[in-house]
Design an enzyme around this catalytic site. Structure first.
Site, PDB file in Angstrom:
ATOM      1  CG  HIS A   1      19.112  36.028 -96.966  1.00 14.29           C
ATOM      2  ND1 HIS A   1      18.385  35.464 -96.187  1.00 14.29           N
ATOM      3  CD2 HIS A   1      20.357  35.942 -96.691  1.00 14.29           C
ATOM      4  CE1 HIS A   1      18.970  34.893 -95.112  1.00 14.29           C
ATOM      5  NE2 HIS A   1      20.395  35.191 -95.626  1.00 14.29           N
ATOM      6  CD  GLU A   2      23.433  35.524 -98.947  1.00 12.07           C
ATOM      7  OE1 GLU A   2      24.185  36.016 -97.944  1.00 12.07           O
ATOM      8  OE2 GLU A   2      22.688  34.384 -98.646  1.00 12.07           O
TER       9      GLU A   2
ATOM     10  N   GLY B   1      24.206  30.792-100.432  1.00 14.03           N
ATOM     11  CA  GLY B   1      24.588  32.116-100.324  1.00 14.03           C
ATOM     12  C   GLY B   1      25.316  32.513 -99.285  1.00 14.03           C
TER      13      GLY B   1
ATOM     14  CG  HIS C   1      23.929  38.918 -94.713  1.00 17.48           C
ATOM     15  ND1 HIS C   1      23.638  38.454 -93.382  1.00 17.48           N
ATOM     16  CD2 HIS C   1      23.383  37.817 -95.181  1.00 17.48           C
ATOM     17  CE1 HIS C   1      23.292  37.527 -92.891  1.00 17.48           C
ATOM     18  NE2 HIS C   1      22.846  36.812 -94.180  1.00 17.48           N
TER      19      HIS C   1
ATOM     20  CB  CYS D   1      20.561  33.127 -92.237  1.00 16.74           C
ATOM     21  SG  CYS D   1      22.018  34.001 -92.467  1.00 16.74           S
ATOM     22  CG  LEU D   2      25.267  29.267 -94.358  1.00 16.55           C
ATOM     23  CD1 LEU D   2      26.275  29.536 -95.518  1.00 16.55           C
ATOM     24  CD2 LEU D   2      24.907  27.906 -94.346  1.00 16.55           C
TER      25      LEU D   2
ATOM     26  CD  GLN E   1      26.274  34.914 -94.026  1.00 15.52           C
ATOM     27  OE1 GLN E   1      25.929  35.158 -95.094  1.00 15.52           O
ATOM     28  NE2 GLN E   1      25.586  34.209 -93.126  1.00 15.52           N
TER      29      GLN E   1
END
Ligand code: NI
Length: 175
Positions: free
Chosen positions: A139-140, A48, A143, A97-98, A53
């Site tokens: 989660h996304e 994701g 953000h 998380c990236l 991000q």
């Protein structure tokens, strides 16, 4: 169409703390951004990615939670996504998380959610999600509110992770 991998911001970064703006409509620019986000997510690799991000403060996320080797990819692009229903049942997942590389921690969230969003044709979509998809989509969407999974952790743990990331960013800047 020429796809472009974008640079993923690493926490801490003020852009990861911002509430993102709803997109008024779908344009070719938005479709290009979606393609770039998918390219960036798959290359990472990740399941994701949210627009902030990559430093774009728009309400857009991409996800593909199909993890089995050789399985057909299921890319989903969501513009202005909203959780419109959530189960009482909770599930805990070891999230990553990236924007916080190589850090994982248990986060508890509703195990099923109903999500509404605009697709790239401008149509309103609705889907019930469970399992990894439910965890990932929550989660996304977080953000887009400037919230990260470490915000669910105890302050001490969060500070430890943030210091680790500051160190990582200093090392990356030196290279
Ligand atoms: Ni994330």
């Amino acid at each position: 169409m020429h796809l472009m991998k974008r640079k993923i911001l690493i926490h801490p970064d003020p852009r990861l703390k911002k509430v993102c703006a709803a997109l008024p409509d779908i344009s070719d620019e938005i479709r290009k951004l979606a393609d770039d986000m998918l390219e960036t997510m798959y290359a990472a690799p990740g399941i994701g990615l949210a627009a902030p991000q990559i430093g774009v403060l728009d309400r857009m996320i991409v996800l593909d939670c199909v993890k089995e080797d050789g399985a057909k990819p299921e890319p989903v692009v969501m513009v202005n996504p909203r959780v419109i229903g959530a189960s009482d049942d909770l599930s805990t997942y070891d999230e990553g998380c990236l924007s916080i590389p190589d850090v994982y921690a248990d986060v508890t969230r509703p195990s099923e959610v109903r999500v509404e969003w605009l697709d790239l044709d401008g149509n309103l979509q609705e889907r019930d999600m469970d399992g990894l998809w439910a965890t990932c989509v929550q989660h996304e969407i977080d953000h887009l509110e400037g919230k990260m999974f470490i915000d669910y952790l105890k302050p001490l743990k969060r500070q430890m992770i943030t210091r680790k990331m500051q160190k990582l960013k200093r090392e990356m800047a030196r290279e």
